[in-house]
Design an enzyme around this catalytic site. Structure first.
Site, PDB file in Angstrom:
ATOM      1  N   LYS A  13       0.829  -1.221   0.000  1.00 35.11           N
ATOM      2  CA  LYS A  13       0.000   0.000   0.000  1.00 35.11           C
ATOM      3  C   LYS A  13       0.858   1.263   0.000  1.00 35.11           C
ATOM      4  O   LYS A  13       0.593   2.195  -0.746  1.00 35.11           O
ATOM      5  CB  LYS A  13      -0.924   0.057   1.232  1.00 35.11           C
ATOM      6  CG  LYS A  13      -1.966  -1.016   1.320  1.00 35.11           C
ATOM      7  CD  LYS A  13      -2.941  -0.744   2.456  1.00 35.11           C
ATOM      8  CE  LYS A  13      -2.301  -0.649   3.830  1.00 35.11           C
ATOM      9  NZ  LYS A  13      -1.680  -1.897   4.306  1.00 35.11           N
ATOM     10  N   ARG A  88      -9.281   1.973   8.921  1.00 44.53           N
ATOM     11  CA  ARG A  88      -8.806   0.640   9.295  1.00 44.53           C
ATOM     12  C   ARG A  88      -9.895  -0.166   9.986  1.00 44.53           C
ATOM     13  O   ARG A  88      -9.675  -1.311  10.375  1.00 44.53           O
ATOM     14  CB  ARG A  88      -7.633   0.797  10.245  1.00 44.53           C
ATOM     15  CG  ARG A  88      -6.295   0.768   9.446  1.00 44.53           C
ATOM     16  CD  ARG A  88      -5.366   0.082  10.111  1.00 44.53           C
ATOM     17  NE  ARG A  88      -4.057  -0.315   9.988  1.00 44.53           N
ATOM     18  CZ  ARG A  88      -3.008   0.247   9.441  1.00 44.53           C
ATOM     19  NH1 ARG A  88      -3.081   1.349   8.791  1.00 44.53           N
ATOM     20  NH2 ARG A  88      -1.841  -0.325   9.518  1.00 44.53           N
ATOM     21  N   ARG A 127      11.673  -6.482   4.687  1.00 42.96           N
ATOM     22  CA  ARG A 127      11.378  -5.061   4.461  1.00 42.96           C
ATOM     23  C   ARG A 127      12.347  -4.164   5.243  1.00 42.96           C
ATOM     24  O   ARG A 127      12.677  -4.442   6.384  1.00 42.96           O
ATOM     25  CB  ARG A 127       9.941  -4.746   4.890  1.00 42.96           C
ATOM     26  CG  ARG A 127       9.635  -3.250   4.774  1.00 42.96           C
ATOM     27  CD  ARG A 127       8.227  -2.956   4.477  1.00 42.96           C
ATOM     28  NE  ARG A 127       7.370  -3.143   5.637  1.00 42.96           N
ATOM     29  CZ  ARG A 127       6.133  -2.665   5.688  1.00 42.96           C
ATOM     30  NH1 ARG A 127       5.633  -2.014   4.668  1.00 42.96           N
ATOM     31  NH2 ARG A 127       5.394  -2.882   6.748  1.00 42.96           N
ATOM     32  N   ARG A 160      11.657  -1.623  10.511  1.00 44.42           N
ATOM     33  CA  ARG A 160      10.652  -0.964  11.352  1.00 44.42           C
ATOM     34  C   ARG A 160      10.350  -1.844  12.563  1.00 44.42           C
ATOM     35  O   ARG A 160      10.269  -3.060  12.432  1.00 44.42           O
ATOM     36  CB  ARG A 160       9.358  -0.791  10.542  1.00 44.42           C
ATOM     37  CG  ARG A 160       9.132   0.607  10.054  1.00 44.42           C
ATOM     38  CD  ARG A 160       8.062   0.664   9.011  1.00 44.42           C
ATOM     39  NE  ARG A 160       6.776   0.132   9.464  1.00 44.42           N
ATOM     40  CZ  ARG A 160       5.659   0.266   8.766  1.00 44.42           C
ATOM     41  NH1 ARG A 160       5.644   0.905   7.624  1.00 44.42           N
ATOM     42  NH2 ARG A 160       4.530  -0.245   9.207  1.00 44.42           N
ATOM     43  N   ARG A 171      -0.481  -7.674  13.814  1.00 44.83           N
ATOM     44  CA  ARG A 171      -1.048  -6.735  12.841  1.00 44.83           C
ATOM     45  C   ARG A 171      -1.927  -7.481  11.843  1.00 44.83           C
ATOM     46  O   ARG A 171      -2.968  -6.966  11.423  1.00 44.83           O
ATOM     47  CB  ARG A 171       0.072  -5.973  12.120  1.00 44.83           C
ATOM     48  CG  ARG A 171       0.815  -5.041  13.057  1.00 44.83           C
ATOM     49  CD  ARG A 171       2.041  -4.468  12.411  1.00 44.83           C
ATOM     50  NE  ARG A 171       1.707  -3.443  11.447  1.00 44.83           N
ATOM     51  CZ  ARG A 171       2.434  -3.148  10.368  1.00 44.83           C
ATOM     52  NH1 ARG A 171       3.512  -3.838  10.103  1.00 44.83           N
ATOM     53  NH2 ARG A 171       2.062  -2.187   9.575  1.00 44.83           N
TER      54      ARG A 171
HETATM   55  P1  AMP Z   1       0.995   1.464   8.755  1.00 45.15           P
HETATM   56  O1  AMP Z   1       2.209   2.250   8.452  1.00 45.15           O
HETATM   57  O2  AMP Z   1      -0.203   1.899   7.949  1.00 45.15           O
HETATM   58  O3  AMP Z   1       1.224  -0.014   8.663  1.00 45.15           O
HETATM   59  O4  AMP Z   1       0.588   1.782  10.281  1.00 45.15           O
HETATM   60  C1  AMP Z   1       1.479   1.535  11.352  1.00 45.15           C
HETATM   61  C2  AMP Z   1       0.722   1.558  12.665  1.00 45.15           C
HETATM   62  O5  AMP Z   1       0.150   2.863  12.857  1.00 45.15           O
HETATM   63  C3  AMP Z   1      -0.454   0.603  12.770  1.00 45.15           C
HETATM   64  O6  AMP Z   1      -0.058  -0.716  13.109  1.00 45.15           O
HETATM   65  C4  AMP Z   1      -1.283   1.291  13.860  1.00 45.15           C
HETATM   66  O7  AMP Z   1      -0.704   1.092  15.129  1.00 45.15           O
HETATM   67  C5  AMP Z   1      -1.112   2.754  13.516  1.00 45.15           C
HETATM   68  N1  AMP Z   1      -2.149   3.176  12.543  1.00 45.15           N
HETATM   69  C6  AMP Z   1      -1.976   3.502  11.230  1.00 45.15           C
HETATM   70  N2  AMP Z   1      -3.143   3.825  10.639  1.00 45.15           N
HETATM   71  C7  AMP Z   1      -4.103   3.691  11.606  1.00 45.15           C
HETATM   72  C8  AMP Z   1      -5.517   3.870  11.627  1.00 45.15           C
HETATM   73  N3  AMP Z   1      -6.210   4.226  10.529  1.00 45.15           N
HETATM   74  N4  AMP Z   1      -6.159   3.639  12.805  1.00 45.15           N
HETATM   75  C9  AMP Z   1      -5.500   3.274  13.904  1.00 45.15           C
HETATM   76  N5  AMP Z   1      -4.169   3.069  13.955  1.00 45.15           N
HETATM   77  C10 AMP Z   1      -3.463   3.278  12.818  1.00 45.15           C
END
Ligand code: AMP
Length: 223
Positions: A13, A88, A127, A160, A171
């Protein structure tokens, strides 16, 4: 143009949504990136979300919505936006609908990137992200030109925290429970297209472009 990317963690994404935003001059809105910046800067918000993210859980909706709302209606989003990692869960999707209703325009297209779980675990293991500009790499599929260094800014590449195996599994569990139902939510609105995310970055990108074109969303100056 208002596009939303769905898909499990590691489906691509971030990479694809940034490419699309760049190509069409759209605002890239990713709460995950915003939260990581806050953590790095050591702000109050950063301190609040750091543990939540490291455990692979979701940040509470009210906090996430506040962060998103500001960006959705910012000047940079005038030409449209690409949402990456928001919404989400169903509550966030409803909140987004309500916000967009205010501006009278809904989402144009939802791209659902499909990748099997064993491939996602392997991708997380391989990654890396740039510690300076955040650009993502995959050591197998999309390696940097110089090992350990970012192609764009030369920053060091790091793993990360939330790509650790236990966190990735959590996740994925959270994705299956809270986020996957959004595919059906947007399918009912007739705006979802599923794309095989297993291919290389360039191939997936061209499939996404085909869908954007098919929908008649490509602005004349970009043809
Ligand atoms: P990502 O980079 O999109 O994988 O997001 C990393 C982390 O940020 C996630 O595992 C959540 O802890 C938090 N996060 C990102 N987007 C959201 C969202 N829309 N709602 C809640 N937590 C989020």
């Amino acid at each position: 143009m208002k596009i939303l990317f769905l898909g499990p963690p590691g489906a691509g994404k971030g990479t694809q949504s940034k490419l699309i935003a760049e190509k069409f001059g759209l605002c890239h809105i990713a709460p995950g990136d915003m939260f990581r910046q806050e953590v790095k800067a050591g702000t109050e918000l950063g301190k609040l979300v750091e543990g939540i993210m490291a455990r692979g859980e979701l940040v509470p909706d009210d906090i996430t919505l506040k962060v998103i709302e500001k960006r959705l209606f910012a000047e940079e989003a005038r030409k449209g936006f690409v949402l990456d990692g928001f919404p989400r869960n169903i509550a966030q999707a409803r909140a987004l609908d309500a916000l967009l209703e205010k501006s009278g325009e809904g989402l144009d297209l939802v791209i659902n990137l499909v990748v099997p779980e064993d491939e996602l675990l392997e991708r997380a293991r391989t990654r890396r992200v740039c510690s300076v500009c955040g650009k993502p790499y995959n050591l197998r599929l999309d390696p940097p030109k110089t090992p350990g260094k970012c192609d764009v800014c030369g920053g060091d590449l790091i793993t990360r925290k939330d790509d650790r195996e236990e966190t990735v599994k959590e996740r994925l569990r959270v994705y299956n429970e809270s986020t996957r139902p959004l595919v059906q939510y947007y399918a009912e609105k007739g705006i979802v297209v599923s794309i095989d995310g297993r291919e290389d970055v360039g191939t997936v990108f061209s499939h996404i472009l085909e869908e954007i074109t098919r929908k008649g969303l490509v602005p004349e100056e970009a043809v």
